[in-house]
Design a protein around this motif. Sequence first.
Motif, PDB file in Angstrom:
ATOM      1  N   LYS A 127       3.919  21.947  20.980  1.00  0.00           N
ATOM      2  CA  LYS A 127       4.884  20.905  20.648  1.00  0.00           C
ATOM      3  C   LYS A 127       5.394  21.014  19.219  1.00  0.00           C
ATOM      4  O   LYS A 127       6.275  20.256  18.820  1.00  0.00           O
ATOM      5  N   HIS A 128       4.808  21.939  18.486  1.00  0.00           N
ATOM      6  CA  HIS A 128       5.226  22.077  17.091  1.00  0.00           C
ATOM      7  C   HIS A 128       6.640  22.628  17.021  1.00  0.00           C
ATOM      8  O   HIS A 128       6.982  23.613  17.676  1.00  0.00           O
ATOM      9  N   ARG A 129       7.461  21.964  16.246  1.00  0.00           N
ATOM     10  CA  ARG A 129       8.840  22.413  16.046  1.00  0.00           C
ATOM     11  C   ARG A 129       8.948  23.077  14.681  1.00  0.00           C
ATOM     12  O   ARG A 129       8.514  22.522  13.678  1.00  0.00           O
ATOM     13  N   LEU A 130       9.528  24.256  14.707  1.00  0.00           N
ATOM     14  CA  LEU A 130       9.844  24.867  13.427  1.00  0.00           C
ATOM     15  C   LEU A 130      10.906  24.037  12.728  1.00  0.00           C
ATOM     16  O   LEU A 130      11.810  23.489  13.371  1.00  0.00           O
TER      17      LEU A 130
ATOM     18  N   ASN B 108       0.812  -1.213   0.000  1.00  0.00           N
ATOM     19  CA  ASN B 108       0.000   0.000   0.000  1.00  0.00           C
ATOM     20  C   ASN B 108       0.850   1.270   0.000  1.00  0.00           C
ATOM     21  O   ASN B 108       0.357   2.342   0.328  1.00  0.00           O
ATOM     22  N   GLY B 109       2.112   1.165  -0.321  1.00  0.00           N
ATOM     23  CA  GLY B 109       2.942   2.330  -0.526  1.00  0.00           C
ATOM     24  C   GLY B 109       3.689   2.820   0.704  1.00  0.00           C
ATOM     25  O   GLY B 109       3.812   2.132   1.715  1.00  0.00           O
ATOM     26  N   LEU B 110       4.167   4.040   0.574  1.00  0.00           N
ATOM     27  CA  LEU B 110       4.999   4.708   1.560  1.00  0.00           C
ATOM     28  C   LEU B 110       4.154   5.726   2.310  1.00  0.00           C
ATOM     29  O   LEU B 110       3.355   6.445   1.711  1.00  0.00           O
ATOM     30  N   VAL B 111       4.338   5.803   3.638  1.00  0.00           N
ATOM     31  CA  VAL B 111       3.507   6.670   4.466  1.00  0.00           C
ATOM     32  C   VAL B 111       4.400   7.608   5.267  1.00  0.00           C
ATOM     33  O   VAL B 111       5.433   7.189   5.795  1.00  0.00           O
ATOM     34  N   LYS B 112       3.991   8.876   5.358  1.00  0.00           N
ATOM     35  CA  LYS B 112       4.730   9.870   6.140  1.00  0.00           C
ATOM     36  C   LYS B 112       3.806  10.509   7.158  1.00  0.00           C
ATOM     37  O   LYS B 112       2.656  10.836   6.853  1.00  0.00           O
ATOM     38  N   LEU B 113       4.334  10.678   8.374  1.00  0.00           N
ATOM     39  CA  LEU B 113       3.633  11.431   9.417  1.00  0.00           C
ATOM     40  C   LEU B 113       4.530  12.588   9.815  1.00  0.00           C
ATOM     41  O   LEU B 113       5.555  12.409  10.472  1.00  0.00           O
ATOM     42  N   ALA B 114       4.128  13.800   9.412  1.00  0.00           N
ATOM     43  CA  ALA B 114       4.941  14.981   9.708  1.00  0.00           C
ATOM     44  C   ALA B 114       4.492  15.677  10.978  1.00  0.00           C
ATOM     45  O   ALA B 114       5.292  16.321  11.649  1.00  0.00           O
ATOM     46  N   GLU B 115       3.219  15.558  11.322  1.00  0.00           N
ATOM     47  CA  GLU B 115       2.663  16.236  12.504  1.00  0.00           C
ATOM     48  C   GLU B 115       1.864  15.230  13.314  1.00  0.00           C
ATOM     49  O   GLU B 115       0.687  14.994  13.058  1.00  0.00           O
ATOM     50  N   LYS B 116       2.499  14.610  14.294  1.00  0.00           N
ATOM     51  CA  LYS B 116       1.785  13.634  15.128  1.00  0.00           C
ATOM     52  C   LYS B 116       0.929  14.331  16.178  1.00  0.00           C
ATOM     53  O   LYS B 116       0.137  13.676  16.861  1.00  0.00           O
ATOM     54  N   ASP B 117       1.068  15.657  16.320  1.00  0.00           N
ATOM     55  CA  ASP B 117       0.309  16.400  17.314  1.00  0.00           C
ATOM     56  C   ASP B 117      -0.880  17.126  16.700  1.00  0.00           C
ATOM     57  O   ASP B 117      -1.409  18.074  17.260  1.00  0.00           O
TER      58      ASP B 117
END
Length: 972
Positions: A625-628, A304-313
Amino acid sequence: MSRPFLKLSAILLVLHTSVFGQVLPFHTYTTKDGLLSNRILTMMQDSRGYLWIGTADGVSVFDGVTFKNYTPADGLAGSYVTSIIESKKAPGTMWIGTLDGGLCMFANGTFRKIDLGTSSTQVFSLMEDLEGTLWCGTNDLVLQVREDTVTPFHRELIPRGETGIVEGSDSLVYIASQMALFVHSNRSGVLRPIDLDLTRGVLLAGINKDTKGDVWGASTDSTVYHFRGAMLLEKRHIGTRSNYPMVFDNDDELWFGGVFRIPLNQLAGGRPIHYTTENGLPGGIVYPLLVDSEDNIWFGSWDNGLVKLAEKDIVSFPAKIHDSKNAVIADDHGRLWGLAVDGVYEYWLASDGSWHQTRHLIGPPSNPLLHGSTGAFAHGYLWIGCNDRTIKGYRVRASHPTMPSSMTLVRTISFKQRLFTEDLFGVHSDRDNNLWCVIGNTLEVVDVSGEPRVIRRIASPPLPSNAFVNSLWKDRRGNVWIGEYNLGLFLLPYGSSHDDTVMHFTTKNGLPDNSIRSITEDRDGRVWIGTRFGGLAVYEDGKFTTISTKDGLLSNHIRGMACDSTGTMWLGTSLGPMYINTRDNKRFGWNNELLGIRANACGVHAQGFLWFATSNGLTLYQHSKHRLNTNAPPVYITSFTVNGQSFDVGSPAALSYQQNNCVIGFVGISLRDESAVRYQYRLQGVDTSWGSPTSQRSVTFATLSPGTYAFEVKAINADGITSAAPAAVSFTIHPPFWQRWWFIALCALAAAGVGYALYRYRIEKLLEVERLRTRIASDLHDDIGSGLTRIAILSDMALKQSTQDEVSADSPMRTVGFVARELHEVMTDVVWAIGPEREGSGSPLRRIKVFATEMCEGAGVALRFSADEKLDQMVLTPQVRRAVLMIGKEAITNVVRHAMCTEVLVNLGASEKFFRISVEDNGKGFATGNLPRMSGLVNMQRRAEKAGGSLKVLSTPGSGTRVEAHIPLNVY
C-alpha cells in the motif's frame, strides 16, 4: 474544508474496535520546533505547497523544516485564527479569519484588514466560490465579500450562530449551522434547506467534501450523511460520537476527531478504529484537519501541538521480544506469535484492516520462558523451546476472526536426559515441517508429524566441537545450509547419508565474513547469506557474490531476511529494514519511517504484510500500500543577500563590483520525509553543470568577479523525484568604472590621441633632421666643396707658373692639389650619403662601379662587376647607403693596393632583410689571424657592426681574399 466547531464539549465514545498497544508513526511538532502555539485551530495547504496553521496566537507557515510566524504585531487582524483559505481568483492571496479581529487578507507579504461593517466580528469559516465571491461564516451572519463590498446572505433564513461553509459540485454552496443544513445554487440563486431529521439534542458537528465533490456531514449521534447535489444519498450510524468534522484520505477512508478511522466501504456495518495516546497521539483533544498533496494526514491538538501521520500502514506493538532469529513465528492461519520475556504475544489482522494484540502466559509467572526463547510452527502446532529443557507443542485455535486464539499443550519433546550442562539454543523448522533442534554443538532433527522422534543427529565431527548453530535453511533442492556463529557456513547436500560429505565455506571460499546471522533463498533458487560484518553473500553456481555498504546497503550487519511475492528481498539490518531487487542486486530502497529499527528477524505475513522483530517489539508494514511520493517538490528561492543586504528574489539585481559576496537561501517543499530532501544547484556564469545533491538549504559565493549570473536550484524528495522546474535568481555584478566599455573606449581614444601626437612629433623631428641634412649637404657642397675645388685650381695654376724644380713630383704645391681633390671626392661621398634625395640603389651601384673601374684600370687589374636587378627598385636609408659605399670603396682600395692580383670580382645583392656586397680577388692572400692588425679591414668591420650588420673575411695565403658584408636593410 470547514473548520471544527469551537464549542469543545467532551468527545463521547461508543462501541468501537480496540487497538490496544498499536503504535503508529505519528510525528509531533510543538513550539520547541518553532511552531507559534501548541493550540491548533485550523490548517490548509496553499498552491505553492506551504502549510498554513491557524493557532490561538497567530499563524505559522511551515515549509517542511522551519516555521515562519505571523502575529498581530506583523499586521494580522487578530491572534485567535479560526480559518485560512487561498484565493482561487488570485492564487497567493490568503484570507484569514479570526475570533478577536475579524477578517484580513494577506498578499505580497503584507496584511490588510477587511471591514465587515457589522457586529459579526468573529469569523468561524471561509470559502471562496468559483466566481471569486468570498463566503464568510461569522458568529451572527453569513456574509459575502466581493471587491471589499460586504453583503449579508439571507439573514432571515439562516439561523444565527456558528456556521460552516463548503462548496460542492455544480457550483453548489453548503451552509451548515449546528441545527440545519442549507444548499445554495450560484446558478439559480435559490437557497434550499435539507432535512436531516435531527432528533432532539443532536447537533450537526460539521461538513466537508471528498475528492469527487460529494459533501459529507457528521452529527453528534454518530451519524454520517452523504450528499450529492441537494440529495441525501445515505445516512449511516457508525458507532462514534465526535463534535469534530471529518477529512478524507486518498484511500477513501474517513478520519473523525477523536481520533477515529473507518473505510468508506465499511460504513454500512463496520466499526471505526479509535486511536489514542496509547497509539502514539499526543494527549488532549486531537482532531484531523487536512490531507495534503503528498497523502500526509495532519492533526491539530488542543495545547499539544501539530501532528503528522505519513505512513498509516506502519504499526508497531511494544513488547520485550527475545533477541532470537525464531522469536517471532507465523502459523498457518496468518497469525503471528512473539516470544517475549513476559509471555507469548499473539498478533492478528481484522477485516477492517486493524491489527490486534493479546498476551498468553505459559507456566508460572515467576518462570515463564527460556531466556533467548526460540520456536517454530510445524504440522499445525506452535512449538516453543522452554527453560525446562523441553520443546512444547501447542494447538492454537481462534473461535472468531476478531478474538484471540486459545493455546492447548498437546506435545512435549524432552531433552532433559541429554541436557545436563548444555542449553537448548534454537528450534528451526524446515520445508518438510521437521524440527531442527540446536543442543550445544549438536543438531537433532525431530519428526513431529506424529509422536515426536529423532530422525537424524549431526554432531562433531563433521561440525566443529565448538560449533554454535546460529541459523539454518533447507533449500528447494533439499540441501541444508547451516550458519555458524563465527566459523562460517556448512552445507549438508541433499540425499547424503554420511556426515563426512558436509561442505565447509569460509572467507577462503569467497564468503565476506565467517559470522553468519541469517540464511534464505530467493525465487530463482539462489541462496542468500547475511553476515555480521561483511554484508550479504549470494551463492549461485558454486560462487559467492558480495553485496555490502559499498554497493548501497544501510549496514553490513544483516540479522534477518525474507523474500516477498514480488521477488523483492527484505533485509533486517542493524540500522533498519531495507529491500533489494533480486533481479539485478543493484536497486536498493527503504522507508525512512523504518530507519533506526534494529531488526533481529523479519518475515512476510500471509496477507502480504512485512514484519520486523526488534527487542522493543514487533513492527508491521504493508508495503504493497506504500505510495511513492511522485509529487515533484516545488522549490523556491527564499533569500538573496549580498554583503549582508537583502535583495528582492523576484527581479534581477544590479550590483557594484564591491557587492560580490552573495548568500542565496532556498527551500524545496516536501512535507513527507522532509529531512530527506536534497538539493542540486549551479551558477550559470561560473559552471553549467549541476553539483552533487546536498541537504544544505543555502549557498555562499564569495568574491565573485564582475559578470552576469543566474543561480538555479532544484529539489529532490526522499523517493528521488526532482522538481519540475528549478528556481532561479539572476544578478549582474558590474565591473568598476575602469573596466567598463566607455572608460576603456575613452582610454583607447586618449591613447590614440597620444600616439597620434607622438607620431606627429616624430614626423616633425624627422622633417627637422631632413632639413638639417639638406642644409649640411648644401653647405658642404657649396662652401667646403667650392673651397676645395678653388684650392685645387689655384694649385694647378701655381704649378704652371712655377719653374721646373718647383713642379717636381713631391713638391708641396702638387701635394696640396692632390689632397684637395681627394678631400673633395670624400666630401662628395659624404654629401651623397646623407643627402635627403631618395635615390635608388642605382646611385651606390654606379658610385661603387665607377670607383672600382677607375681603381682597377689605373692598377691594370681586370674587373668583373655584377648586381641583382631588384636593387634598382629599393630605397635605402642614409646609414645603409653610407655603410655599403664606404665598405665597398675600402675593400676595392685594399685589393688594388695590397692584393697583387690580376682580377677582382665585385658583386652586390639583397635579400628580404640584408644588403650584401662582396669583393673577391685572386691575389696573394693573407692569414686571417692578422686581421686585427690590418686597419683597413678593421675599419670595414667597425662600419658593418655600427650599421647592425656583419663582415666576413675569407683568405688563405697564395689563394686570394674574399670580403663579404651583410648590412641590415632599413627601407623607407
